[in-house]
Design a protein around this motif. Structure first.
Motif, PDB file in Angstrom:
ATOM      1  N   SER A   1       0.831  -1.211   0.000  1.00 15.52           N
ATOM      2  CA  SER A   1       0.000   0.000   0.000  1.00 15.52           C
ATOM      3  C   SER A   1       0.861   1.255   0.000  1.00 15.52           C
ATOM      4  O   SER A   1       1.923   1.294   0.622  1.00 15.52           O
ATOM      5  N   ILE A   2       0.383   2.274  -0.703  1.00 14.26           N
ATOM      6  CA  ILE A   2       0.978   3.614  -0.658  1.00 14.26           C
ATOM      7  C   ILE A   2      -0.045   4.527   0.010  1.00 14.26           C
ATOM      8  O   ILE A   2      -1.242   4.447  -0.278  1.00 14.26           O
ATOM      9  N   PHE A   3       0.441   5.381   0.931  1.00 16.47           N
ATOM     10  CA  PHE A   3      -0.457   6.299   1.635  1.00 16.47           C
ATOM     11  C   PHE A   3       0.014   7.742   1.495  1.00 16.47           C
ATOM     12  O   PHE A   3       1.194   8.010   1.361  1.00 16.47           O
ATOM     13  N   SER A   4      -0.932   8.648   1.588  1.00 16.82           N
ATOM     14  CA  SER A   4      -0.747  10.092   1.820  1.00 16.82           C
ATOM     15  C   SER A   4       0.415  10.736   1.057  1.00 16.82           C
ATOM     16  O   SER A   4       1.353  11.227   1.656  1.00 16.82           O
TER      17      SER A   4
ATOM     18  N   ASN B   1       8.738  19.506  -7.403  1.00 18.05           N
ATOM     19  CA  ASN B   1       9.731  18.586  -7.970  1.00 18.05           C
ATOM     20  C   ASN B   1       9.816  17.241  -7.246  1.00 18.05           C
ATOM     21  O   ASN B   1      10.352  16.277  -7.789  1.00 18.05           O
ATOM     22  N   ARG B   2       9.317  17.186  -5.984  1.00 18.93           N
ATOM     23  CA  ARG B   2       9.419  15.956  -5.198  1.00 18.93           C
ATOM     24  C   ARG B   2       8.061  15.590  -4.601  1.00 18.93           C
ATOM     25  O   ARG B   2       7.218  16.463  -4.396  1.00 18.93           O
ATOM     26  N   ILE B   3       7.902  14.302  -4.320  1.00 19.65           N
ATOM     27  CA  ILE B   3       6.712  13.828  -3.614  1.00 19.65           C
ATOM     28  C   ILE B   3       7.179  12.963  -2.446  1.00 19.65           C
ATOM     29  O   ILE B   3       8.068  12.124  -2.600  1.00 19.65           O
ATOM     30  N   ALA B   4       6.603  13.193  -1.270  1.00 18.02           N
ATOM     31  CA  ALA B   4       6.835  12.314  -0.123  1.00 18.02           C
ATOM     32  C   ALA B   4       5.586  11.462   0.069  1.00 18.02           C
ATOM     33  O   ALA B   4       4.469  11.929  -0.164  1.00 18.02           O
ATOM     34  N   TYR B   5       5.760  10.216   0.465  1.00 13.21           N
ATOM     35  CA  TYR B   5       4.628   9.300   0.640  1.00 13.21           C
ATOM     36  C   TYR B   5       5.057   8.155   1.546  1.00 13.21           C
ATOM     37  O   TYR B   5       6.248   7.924   1.768  1.00 13.21           O
ATOM     38  N   SER B   6       4.070   7.423   2.082  1.00 16.00           N
ATOM     39  CA  SER B   6       4.352   6.252   2.926  1.00 16.00           C
ATOM     40  C   SER B   6       4.094   4.977   2.141  1.00 16.00           C
ATOM     41  O   SER B   6       3.156   4.920   1.345  1.00 16.00           O
TER      42      SER B   6
ATOM     43  N   VAL C   1       6.822   3.122   5.947  1.00 26.61           N
ATOM     44  CA  VAL C   1       8.044   3.935   5.873  1.00 26.61           C
ATOM     45  C   VAL C   1       7.788   5.094   4.918  1.00 26.61           C
ATOM     46  O   VAL C   1       7.178   4.916   3.863  1.00 26.61           O
ATOM     47  N   ILE C   2       8.245   6.297   5.283  1.00 27.67           N
ATOM     48  CA  ILE C   2       8.087   7.469   4.413  1.00 27.67           C
ATOM     49  C   ILE C   2       9.273   7.564   3.461  1.00 27.67           C
ATOM     50  O   ILE C   2      10.434   7.440   3.870  1.00 27.67           O
ATOM     51  N   TYR C   3       8.976   7.781   2.191  1.00 29.94           N
ATOM     52  CA  TYR C   3       9.984   7.954   1.141  1.00 29.94           C
ATOM     53  C   TYR C   3       9.830   9.341   0.515  1.00 29.94           C
ATOM     54  O   TYR C   3       8.737   9.913   0.505  1.00 29.94           O
ATOM     55  N   VAL C   4      10.924   9.848  -0.034  1.00 24.31           N
ATOM     56  CA  VAL C   4      10.884  11.063  -0.851  1.00 24.31           C
ATOM     57  C   VAL C   4      11.423  10.710  -2.222  1.00 24.31           C
ATOM     58  O   VAL C   4      12.435  10.006  -2.340  1.00 24.31           O
ATOM     59  N   GLN C   5      10.747  11.184  -3.257  1.00 27.30           N
ATOM     60  CA  GLN C   5      11.125  10.817  -4.622  1.00 27.30           C
ATOM     61  C   GLN C   5      10.993  12.005  -5.557  1.00 27.30           C
ATOM     62  O   GLN C   5      10.054  12.795  -5.456  1.00 27.30           O
ATOM     63  N   SER C   6      11.940  12.119  -6.484  1.00 24.99           N
ATOM     64  CA  SER C   6      11.855  13.144  -7.518  1.00 24.99           C
ATOM     65  C   SER C   6      10.791  12.737  -8.537  1.00 24.99           C
ATOM     66  O   SER C   6      10.696  11.569  -8.915  1.00 24.99           O
TER      67      SER C   6
END
Length: 315
Positions: free
Chosen positions: A88-91, A99-104, A113-118
Motif C-alpha cells: 500500500s501507498i499512503f498520503s 519537484n518531489r513527492i513524499a509518501y508512505s 516507511v516514508i519515502y521522498v522521490q523526484s
C-alpha cells in the motif's frame, strides 16, 4: 499571445511570449502555463491549470495488492506512474516547488516507511526507517523540513525532521494519538488530528511553533485529514464520512458529501477548486470541482483511486 479587453479595445499587458520544445507534452504544458497567465491577467487571481495532481491507484487486495503512485496534468491528461509497489501507498504530498513527492509505503508484514522521490525519475529515498507507523508527511513551505506522525516511541506523535533525513524532533507528547500534520502556508503553525477528546472522537487542532500553544480548530464531531489552502484561509477535511471545507476558524463553509472513500479533498493552487477520490459504479473516479460555480468533471481509472493531491503551479 495577448489579452484584449473587448469593450475598450485595450491590450492588457501587451504581447507575452513563452517558448516550448516542439513535442506534444511540452506544447500541452505551455498551453497550461499560458492559461494560468491569461486567467491571472483577467481576474487578478493566479490560475491553477499548470499544477499537477498526484494520486494512488490500487489493484488487487491483501497480499495481491499492487499500488501505483501516479501523476497527471490538472485536466486529467498525461498520467504517468512514478513508482509501483507490492503493498500500500499512503498520503502522497508535494514539495512546494513541485519537484518531489513524499509518501508512505507499507509492504507485507512491515511498518509504513516514508519515502521522498523526484517526480522526474530516479529512486525513492527512505526517510523514516523507524520501527513504528510512519505516516502523513507534510513539507514545510520552504521545502527544507517534513512533519510526519510516528509511533516509534509509543503512541503516535507528530515529529519534524530535515527533508533530507536525519534525527527527528518530537513536537507533541500527549498520551493520546496525534496524526496527520499539515503545515500552514506561513510555516508558523500546523494543524493535526488528535483523539485526546475520547476514543473515536478525533478533532483537528493547531500547534504554534513560536509559543508551543495548541488550540482546537474543529468545532465538534468527527474531523480528520486537515489540509490548508495555499493562502491559509481554508482547511479541507473529512467531516464524519463527508468531504468538507471549513475556514481557518473552524466554521464549515462547504460540504461535498459522502464520496464512498473516507478521504478529504485537496485544494487547487489558487484555492478555487478541489480534487477528491470517489467510487462510482465500482470504478475509482477522480473528481475536480469548482468551489464557486459547482462545475465538476471526473476521470476514472483502474481499480481503486485514492488520495489525490494537487501540486502548486511551478514558479
Amino acid at each position: 499571445y495577448e489579452v484584449i479587453d473587448i469593450k475598450s479595445g485595450r491590450v492588457i499587458e501587451g504581447k507575452q511570449s513563452l517558448t516550448a520544445d516542439n513535442n506534444k507534452e511540452s506544447m500541452r504544458y505551455a498551453g497550461h502555463v499560458i492559461a494560468d497567465k491569461v486567467y491571472e491577467l483577467i481576474t487578478g487571481i493566479p490560475g491553477d491549470f499548470s499544477g499537477r495532481i498526484a494520486y494512488i491507484e490500487e489493484i488487487g487486495t491483501g497480499k495481491e495488492k499492487i499500488s501505483r503512485l501516479k501523476v497527471m496534468d490538472a485536466d486529467g491528461e498525461n498520467a504517468k506512474t512514478i513508482t509501483e509497489v507490492a503493498g500500500s501507498i499512503f498520503s502522497p504530498t508535494w514539495s512546494p516547488d513541485g519537484n518531489r513527492i513524499a509518501y508512505s509505503v507499507q509492504r507485507d508484514k512491515s511498518y509504513p516507511v516514508i519515502y521522498v522521490q523526484s517526480v522526474s525519475g530516479g529512486g525513492a529515498t527512505p526517510l523514516t526507517p523507524f520501527p513504528g507507523s510512519n505516516l502523513s508527511p507534510s513539507f514545510s513551505p520552504d521545502g527544507s523540513k517534513i512533519l510526519f506522525s510516528s509511533s516509534f516511541e509509543g503512541s503516535a506523535d507528530i515529529y519534524e525532521m530535515s527533508a533530507s533525513g536525519g534525527t527527528p524532533r518530537r513536537i507533541t507528547n500527549w498520551p493520546s494519538s496525534e496524526v496527520q500534520p499539515n503545515y500552514a502556508p506561513d510555516g508558523k503553525s500546523f494543524v493535526f488530528v488528535s483523539d485526546r477528546a475520547g476514543f473515536n472522537k478525533p478533532r483537528i487542532y493547531r500547534y504554534e511553533f513560536g509559543s508551543g500553544r495548541t488550540t482546537q480548530v474543529s468545532s465538534s464531531g468527527y474531523a480528520t485529514s486537515p489540509q490548508f489552502s495555499s493562502d491559509g484561509s481554508q482547511i479541507a477535511f473529512l467531516s464524519g464520512r463527508s468531504a468538507a471545507i471549513m475556514n481557518s476558524g473552524g466554521a464549515v463553509t462547504a460540504n461535498l458529501g459522502n464520496t464512498g472513500i473516507d478521504e478529504a479533498p485537496s485544494f487547487s493552487p489558487n484555492g478555487k477548486r478541489v480534487v477528491y477520490a470517489s467510487k462510482q459504479g465500482g470504478k475509482g473516479v477522480l473528481t475536480i470541482k469548482s468551489l464557486n460555480g459547482g462545475e465538476s468533471f471526473g476521470k476514472s481509472g483502474q481499480g481503486t483511486i485514492r488520495s489525490p493531491v494537487w501540486s502548486a503551479s511551478p514558479k
